[in-house]
Write an enzyme that holds these catalytic residues in place. Structure first.
Site, PDB file in Angstrom:
ATOM      1  CG  HIS A 181      -1.878   1.120   1.275  1.00  0.00           C
ATOM      2  ND1 HIS A 181      -2.932   1.242   0.403  1.00  0.00           N
ATOM      3  CD2 HIS A 181      -1.941   2.217   2.084  1.00  0.00           C
ATOM      4  CE1 HIS A 181      -3.617   2.345   0.662  1.00  0.00           C
ATOM      5  NE2 HIS A 181      -3.032   2.954   1.682  1.00  0.00           N
TER       6      HIS A 181
ATOM      7  CE  LYS B 155      -1.527   4.001  -2.216  1.00  0.00           C
ATOM      8  NZ  LYS B 155      -1.313   2.541  -2.198  1.00  0.00           N
TER       9      LYS B 155
END
Length: 426
Positions: A313, A345
């Site tokens: 994540h 990310k």
């Protein structure tokens, strides 16, 4: 295993609309090169805000095949979903119109729905906030479509001719993982033969930026947008907002093999848990994410040592990165120290509900190309994040099984295992 759950589900088509380039080819080029697509916000004047940067998609709806009426009717995120779904269907080689439409379904994830459309329409009907009593006559005729997130799934279903189960999944930042997980279960149980599944979000609007500013979740590193997203780095100080979409064609493995389809990966295991703890807080031990990982691996019938790569994540907040590192150690044991882990990310920002699907795409492409994308901007080691986070540069690395995880406000923790079908055959 016997009965309907013997049906194994594979990805045969991928579509991506992401910062840095529309389409799978451009997306993978960005990731494998370790380039970043974060910049100062251009959609509005961000100067009043604490965090003034984002990862925006350079998106020309007309150039990408949407008609004037479609563009007028659909919010930006819905446009992402439709364009991306069309790419995935074309990539799959399936002629959906030749299939039983009642056996083809759609599942689309979104955390914040038509945020940009609603924000724009409020500014219009309120005369930029000057009117307490708004004038609805200034609103677009399709304002209801902006209000109801189910319109995303309906638009995709119309675009691909699907008349089977059609659903929107909204579980915050795990929506993209959960939408694909739910679609997989529909095929496994026999409720559908083909699912067009993924997620889309376009949250870069003043209201979203203000909300994350209020809780100081986004980075204020405005003077260096390109290097602002720093997952697992000791100097990280918040995530960078993003936008985008990824959509997949999922079908039953035997059917895909019979038609000679290219199979990217099997969705071998999926699980989701909630921490029932805090709306935005995480326990430092990572127990709930670790439990989701354990169940996903059990469903895949793979042990922790079978995981060749972890797509994290990796939001770039101190809380998340510590929590996630603890979860990997708890669920994978000593193997956590030997498996590469990275966060995309760092390159494409955090597109809220869409990012889970975008990360599934990255995971499948990592398997396809034998390359692990890097964690960009990771220069300074954090003693609390002491795993192999693949800093700065992509790594040639054969991956037969990939673990992708997501964590979201509300306590949602989801995990998915992708594997080569022949790995599981063995």
């Amino acid at each position: 295993m016997s009965g309907p759950y013997a049906r194994r589900v594979v990805i045969t088509g991928i579509g991506v609309t992401a910062p840095g380039g529309v389409g799978v080819k451009n997306f993978w080029s960005l990731l494998s090169d370790g380039r970043t697509a974060t910049r100062r916000i251009s959609f509005f004047d961000p100067s009043p805000f604490r965090s003034q940067i984002a990862a925006e998609v350079d998106f020309d709806a007309e150039l990408l095949g949407l008609g004037a009426q479609e563009i007028r009717r659909m919010d930006r995120a819905a446009q992402f979903a439709v364009v991306t779904a069309r790419e995935a269907v074309e990539d799959s080689g399936l002629d959906l119109h030749s299939l039983d439409p009642h056996r083809t379904g759609v599942t689309i994830g979104s955390a914040v729905g038509a945020t940009m459309g609603l924000d724009q329409e409020y500014r219009t009907v309120s005369d930029s906030g000057r009117l307490d009593l708004v004038d609805h006559e200034y609103a677009v005729p399709h304002l209801y479509n902006y209000l109801v997130p189910s319109s995303f799934a309906a638009e995709v279903a119309w675009a691909v001719g699907a008349e089977g189960p059609t659903t929107v999944v909204s579980t915050g930042c795990t929506s993209g993982l959960d939408a694909v997980g739910y679609a997989t279960e529909l095929i496994r149980e026999g409720s559908a033969d083909v699912m067009v599944a993924g997620a889309a979000d376009a949250p870069i609007s003043p209201i979203t930026v203000a909300c994350f500013d209020a809780i100081k979740a986004t980075t204020p590193r405005n003077d260096d947008p390109e290097h602002a997203s720093r997952p697992f780095d000791g100097t990280r100080n918040g995530f960078v907002l993003g936008e985008g979409s990824a959509v997949f064609v999922l079908e039953e493995l035997d059917s895909a093999r019979r038609r000679g389809a290219h199979v990217y990966a099997e969705v071998a295991g999926y699980a989701t848990r909630s921490n029932a703890f805090h709306m935005t807080g995480l326990r430092p031990d990572g127990r709930e994410m670790a439990e989701a990982i354990r169940i996903a691996l059990d469903e895949a019938r793979l042990g922790p040592e079978a995981v060749d790569y972890v797509n994290a994540h990796g939001s770039g907040t101190k809380q998340n990165d510590r929590h996630e590192t603890a979860a990997f150690k708890r669920s994978l044991g000593e193997h956590a120290y030997g498996v590469p882990v990275s966060s995309i990310k760092s390159m494409v920002g955090h597109s809220l509900g869409a990012i889970g699907s975008i990360e599934i795409a990255a995971s499948a492409l990592a398997m396809e190309h034998g390359v692990v994308p890097p964690t960009a901007n990771l220069h300074t080691a954090d003693p609390e994040c002491d795993l192999d986070y693949v800093p700065l540069t992509a790594r040639d690395w054969r991956t037969d099984a990939v673990l992708s995880v997501g964590s979201g406000f509300g306590g949602f923790q989801s995990a998915m295992v992708l594997a080569r079908p022949d790995r599981r055959d063995a």
